[in-house]
Design an enzyme around this catalytic site. Sequence first.
Site, PDB file in Angstrom:
ATOM      1  N   ARG A  82      38.854  41.106  39.000  1.00  0.00           N
ATOM      2  CA  ARG A  82      38.151  39.834  38.849  1.00  0.00           C
ATOM      3  C   ARG A  82      36.756  39.927  39.444  1.00  0.00           C
ATOM      4  O   ARG A  82      35.789  39.390  38.881  1.00  0.00           O
ATOM      5  CB  ARG A  82      38.970  38.717  39.502  1.00  0.00           C
ATOM      6  CG  ARG A  82      38.485  37.338  39.147  1.00  0.00           C
ATOM      7  CD  ARG A  82      39.479  36.274  39.534  1.00  0.00           C
ATOM      8  NE  ARG A  82      39.691  36.219  40.982  1.00  0.00           N
ATOM      9  CZ  ARG A  82      40.634  35.480  41.570  1.00  0.00           C
ATOM     10  NH1 ARG A  82      41.454  34.734  40.848  1.00  0.00           N
ATOM     11  NH2 ARG A  82      40.756  35.464  42.878  1.00  0.00           N
ATOM     12  N   LYS A 184      34.211  34.092  40.061  1.00  0.00           N
ATOM     13  CA  LYS A 184      34.296  33.557  41.426  1.00  0.00           C
ATOM     14  C   LYS A 184      32.946  33.745  42.097  1.00  0.00           C
ATOM     15  O   LYS A 184      32.701  34.743  42.774  1.00  0.00           O
ATOM     16  CB  LYS A 184      35.417  34.268  42.189  1.00  0.00           C
ATOM     17  CG  LYS A 184      36.208  33.340  43.078  1.00  0.00           C
ATOM     18  CD  LYS A 184      37.492  33.960  43.562  1.00  0.00           C
ATOM     19  CE  LYS A 184      38.109  33.114  44.647  1.00  0.00           C
ATOM     20  NZ  LYS A 184      38.675  31.840  44.183  1.00  0.00           N
ATOM     21  N   GLU A 220      40.435  22.427  35.764  1.00  0.00           N
ATOM     22  CA  GLU A 220      41.057  22.758  37.053  1.00  0.00           C
ATOM     23  C   GLU A 220      40.440  21.900  38.142  1.00  0.00           C
ATOM     24  O   GLU A 220      39.677  20.980  37.862  1.00  0.00           O
ATOM     25  CB  GLU A 220      40.909  24.253  37.335  1.00  0.00           C
ATOM     26  CG  GLU A 220      39.483  24.747  37.412  1.00  0.00           C
ATOM     27  CD  GLU A 220      39.411  26.208  37.911  1.00  0.00           C
ATOM     28  OE1 GLU A 220      40.186  26.576  38.806  1.00  0.00           O
ATOM     29  OE2 GLU A 220      38.561  26.949  37.407  1.00  0.00           O
TER      30      GLU A 220
HETATM   31  C1  LIG Z   1      39.900  31.285  43.753  1.00  0.00           C
HETATM   32  C2  LIG Z   1      40.045  30.169  42.779  1.00  0.00           C
HETATM   33  C3  LIG Z   1      41.298  29.794  42.250  1.00  0.00           C
HETATM   34  C4  LIG Z   1      42.590  30.400  42.704  1.00  0.00           C
HETATM   35  O1  LIG Z   1      42.714  31.748  42.409  1.00  0.00           O
HETATM   36  P1  LIG Z   1      43.792  32.659  43.141  1.00  0.00           P
HETATM   37  O2  LIG Z   1      43.495  34.022  42.632  1.00  0.00           O
HETATM   38  O3  LIG Z   1      45.129  32.187  42.725  1.00  0.00           O
HETATM   39  O4  LIG Z   1      43.568  32.486  44.595  1.00  0.00           O
HETATM   40  C5  LIG Z   1      41.322  28.780  41.290  1.00  0.00           C
HETATM   41  N1  LIG Z   1      40.193  28.159  40.887  1.00  0.00           N
HETATM   42  C6  LIG Z   1      38.976  28.482  41.397  1.00  0.00           C
HETATM   43  C7  LIG Z   1      37.786  27.760  40.918  1.00  0.00           C
HETATM   44  C8  LIG Z   1      38.865  29.497  42.346  1.00  0.00           C
HETATM   45  O5  LIG Z   1      37.673  29.799  42.836  1.00  0.00           O
END
Ligand SMILES: *Cc1c(COP(=O)(O)O)cnc(C)c1O
Length: 341
Positions: A82, A184, A220
């Site tokens: 990622r 991210k 989300e």
């Molecule tokens: C980090 C994150 C998540 C959760 O991801 P995980 O890999 O399960 O920790 C979900 N949404 C956003 C916007 C994020 O930055």
Amino acid sequence: MEKKNIDWANLGFGYIVTDKRFVSNYRNGAWDEGGLTEDATVTISECAGVLQYAQTIFEGLKAYTTEKGETVIFRPDLNAERMEQSAKRLEMPVYPKDKFVDAIVETVRANSAYVPPYGTGATLYVRPYMFGSSEVIGVKPAQEYQFRVFTTPVGAYFKGGAKPLTIKVSDFDRAAPNGTGHIKAGLNYAMSLHAIVTAHEEGFDENMYLDPRTRTKVEETGGANFLFVTKDKKVVVPKSSSILPSITRRSLVHVAKEYLGLEVEEREVLFDEVKEFAEAGLCGTAAVISPVGKIVNHGEEICIPSGMADMGPVTKELYDTLTGIQMGRIEAPEGWIKVVE
Ligand SMILES: *Cc1c(COP(=O)(O)O)cnc(C)c1O
């Protein structure tokens, strides 16, 4: 190694400095060897790319002690992949996957005195990140980058049981249709701060963002993916190119299908459907799943049938199975658990 004298049961989620962190620098088109340092500060130019144009990306995962007493991390290869996607989208160099995993293992080992004991619910949070470290004044990618990994012990997410959350349908957008919602990047969080501070002031726990193009579909929250359960126990997770691909959500989908024999649908989820669901939750590394009890859209309340007291039954089964896999009480799929020591 002897553990630090920390009150594991009462730890919150804040930064506590630990002994060592990993640092590697990218210069003249290549990453150096990298290594551990005790220096918890970063010194960069006042004109560094990260400070001027927010060229920074990050990951988050946890190290913890299993029932057998091993220190492990959960699916770090997916964090590496990622971060590679994030780097490419922001014109940053990729930190190689094997070196990424090695850096995490090395950093966790160097701070093993801070890995909380089994049964405390506390974990050692691991934060890999990368930023443009060289001077940039005309808008362009930096020439030099720094990759770092630090750790910080954090307390159990649910103290005294999981309390269902109340969510606000936000009027703000978190991601543009062809923007950066799927990576991210710090910039996605900077622009969500006003929305979350406002939501908190109004008494909500989190924001639900809708798709920015039509504002009819569930995306989300600021930092976690949604998961829903239908009245006939089907698991439904929203699919969109502007959602961050949560490793927890992808793991829960696998658990639902392969361990619990549940049907799973990954598809667009209309906001209008939400009132039909039996259970709802938020998925992310921090909590695994936080139950959602109520969703409020401009004063109109949707009360999720699982209620405001407990997790829904299917959500609970998903939660117990995935945390069981993580803690070594249930056999994990091949490659999910990386033993650190
Ligand atoms: C980090 C994150 C998540 C959760 O991801 P995980 O890999 O399960 O920790 C979900 N949404 C956003 C916007 C994020 O930055």
